[in-house]
Scaffold this active site. Structure first.
Site, PDB file in Angstrom:
ATOM      1  N   PRO A 274       0.827  -1.211   0.000  1.00 18.97           N
ATOM      2  CA  PRO A 274       0.000   0.000   0.000  1.00 18.97           C
ATOM      3  C   PRO A 274       0.863   1.264   0.000  1.00 18.97           C
ATOM      4  CG  PRO A 274       0.115  -0.913   2.213  1.00 18.97           C
ATOM      5  CD  PRO A 274       0.844  -1.883   1.317  1.00 18.97           C
ATOM      6  N   CYS A 342       3.219  28.984 -16.056  1.00 16.12           N
ATOM      7  CA  CYS A 342       2.757  29.441 -17.366  1.00 16.12           C
ATOM      8  C   CYS A 342       2.167  28.299 -18.189  1.00 16.12           C
ATOM      9  CB  CYS A 342       3.912  30.078 -18.117  1.00 16.12           C
ATOM     10  SG  CYS A 342       4.724  31.323 -17.125  1.00 16.12           S
TER      11      CYS A 342
HETATM   12  C1  LIG Z   1       2.334   2.337  -7.340  1.00 15.15           C
HETATM   13  C2  LIG Z   1       2.487   0.966  -6.883  1.00 15.15           C
HETATM   14  C3  LIG Z   1       2.055   0.589  -5.607  1.00 15.15           C
HETATM   15  C4  LIG Z   1       1.334   1.522  -4.674  1.00 15.15           C
HETATM   16  O1  LIG Z   1       0.061   1.860  -5.141  1.00 15.15           O
HETATM   17  P1  LIG Z   1      -0.953   2.642  -4.196  1.00 15.15           P
HETATM   18  O2  LIG Z   1      -2.132   2.860  -5.064  1.00 15.15           O
HETATM   19  O3  LIG Z   1      -0.308   3.906  -3.795  1.00 15.15           O
HETATM   20  O4  LIG Z   1      -1.255   1.751  -3.043  1.00 15.15           O
HETATM   21  C5  LIG Z   1       2.307  -0.695  -5.189  1.00 15.15           C
HETATM   22  N1  LIG Z   1       2.941  -1.598  -6.003  1.00 15.15           N
HETATM   23  C6  LIG Z   1       3.345  -1.259  -7.235  1.00 15.15           C
HETATM   24  C7  LIG Z   1       4.035  -2.273  -8.056  1.00 15.15           C
HETATM   25  C8  LIG Z   1       3.130   0.018  -7.736  1.00 15.15           C
HETATM   26  O5  LIG Z   1       3.521   0.324  -8.965  1.00 15.15           O
END
Ligand SMILES: *Cc1c(COP(=O)(O)O)cnc(C)c1O
Length: 414
Positions: A274, A342
């Site tokens: 997360p 801008c």
């Molecule tokens: C961006 C990403 C996350 C985190 O996603 P959230 O929506 O911020 O929880 C986790 N794992 C991977 C592989 C990602 O690219």
């Protein structure tokens, strides 16, 4: 749940008035609540405690080392996507055995760095990447623990820029070739297959796409196990959404309850990555009103923050709740809140009803703790904003505002 609340008409982060931070540190500035951050980490950890899940925070959502340090103290690991994020995670004190390296385009020097630091696992997204990792590990006389990122072709029903689990996206290995890819990975001398990974998108507000993806992954895991390809970990990525406006995303406990019966069917440990769900609502972005402008058909508030500081509205057209730090009496006005950059795309909100605002007033853009500062740039040669961490009735600057000298520091004139 967060700790940004009004007391006597003044918006506070925990016990500190936001107007005080704006006054003392200047604007624009990011303000984070440590109590909110700790609470989110605990809610997530507790929701998945029965499943013995490993929680690795997606560093790309907020990479300030003070934030990472707070999470490390809560037992949280790191999901990184670059050598730079590895550097930050280690510096913040996240144990190497809790660091996962994801991303569709890792370079040899980044692999080398991660291998030499003995991180937990690489989430590999293509056969060419696997070959490079094998070659790099061999050269260093190391073994790379690996999960393959598969693309379950599940529609996350989110913004197309942050939807990643569809066949048309650049991410992962297609389901059809997953088995074959695993056999290949398993045959490589310096690759140790340990897991499977998927991440179907970000800001998901429904539970079904997670469960759909999990079932697809679970079935593949069974096939792999029957071929004696060891899968110890199922990494379901991140993606749990938060409330920016009226969204009602599932709670971590609901997600845990939905996944639990399926997880029981396979002998694997769950990993979650997360980002937004932990950091998003821990932060606010403060900006000061510079001017008001009425061109006859529209009213504008021109503020000192801009798309280079907080890109989400310009990039995704996304919504941030905007609250005055100090509420004024008077009729609501419908305004566009725009920055000094801008570009006509430089806006924070359009047609937004707000209480009356005057030059000098402070506005707080809520839910700016994830994909806020980390996506900022120096566009228009604007020094990047400061970052502040509040705990109780105290705050400290956890990243100083950049100076003009910082802007040209790497551009020496001979
Ligand atoms: C961006 C990403 C996350 C985190 O996603 P959230 O929506 O911020 O929880 C986790 N794992 C991977 C592989 C990602 O690219």
């Amino acid at each position: 749940m967060d700790f940004f609340t009004y007391h006597n008409g003044e918006l506070h982060c925990e016990e500190v008035p936001l107007s005080r931070i704006a006054q003392e540190v200047g604007t624009p500035v990011y303000v984070y609540s440590q109590r909110t951050l700790e609470r989110h980490a605990q809610v997530f950890t507790q929701a998945f405690a029965n499943l013995n899940a490993m929680i690795c925070f997606a560093v790309k959502s907020n990479s300030n080392i003070h934030i990472l340090r707070v999470l490390a103290e809560q037992g949280i690991g790191a999901d990184i996507v670059s050598g730079g994020e590895l550097y930050r995670a280690l510096k913040a004190g996240i144990p190497r055995e809790k660091i996962l390296f994801a991303g569709v385009g890792k370079k040899a020097d980044e692999m080398e760095y991660a291998l030499s630091e003995d991180i937990f696992m690489f989430n590999v997204e293509s056969m060419e990447e696997l070959d490079l990792l094998q070659a790099t590990a061999k050269r260093l006389n190391k073994t790379a623990s690996v999960a393959l990122r598969v693309n379950p072709d599940v529609d996350a029903r989110t913004h197309p820029y942050i939807s990643t689990g569809l066949k048309e996206n650049k991410f992962g290995i297609p389901m059809e070739s997953a088995l074959e890819s695993y056999r290949y990975a398993h045959s490589l001398s310096c690759i140790r297959v340990r897991g499977i990974h998927c991440h179907i998108g970000s800001q998901l507000t429904a539970i079904e796409p997670f469960v759909d993806a999990f079932v697809i992954i679970k079935n593949l895991v069974r096939e792999l196990l029957s071929e004696n390809i060891p899968i110890e970990y199922i990494d379901m990525g991140g993606g749990l959404g938060i409330t920016y406006d009226q969204e009602k995303p599932p709670l971590p406990t609901e997600l845990a309850a939905a996944i639990a019966p399926h997880l029981k069917e396979v002998p694997c440990r769950l990993i979650l990555e997360p980002g937004r769900a932990i950091a998003g609502n821990t932060g606010a972005f403060l900006t000061r009103v510079l001017f008001t402008k009425d061109n006859g058909s529209r009213k504008f508030l021109i503020v000192d923050g801009a798309m280079n500081d907080l890109a989400r509205p310009s990039l995704y057209g996304s919504f941030h709740d905007i609250r005055p730090a100090v509420v004024r009496e008077g009729n609501t006005e419908v305004v566009d809140i725009v920055g000094p950059v801008c570009e006509s795309g430089d806006f924070f909100a359009k047609n937004r009803p707000l209480p009356p605002c005057h030059p000098g007033d402070i506005l707080s853009l809520m839910s700016a703790g994830a994909y806020g500062f980390t996506m900022s740039s120096n566009y228009n040669s604007r020094p990047r904003a400061a970052e502040v961490l509040v705990s109780g009735d105290r705050y400290r600057v956890i990243r100083q505002r950049e100076t003009y000298e910082d802007l040209t520091r790497l551009e020496e004139l001979s």
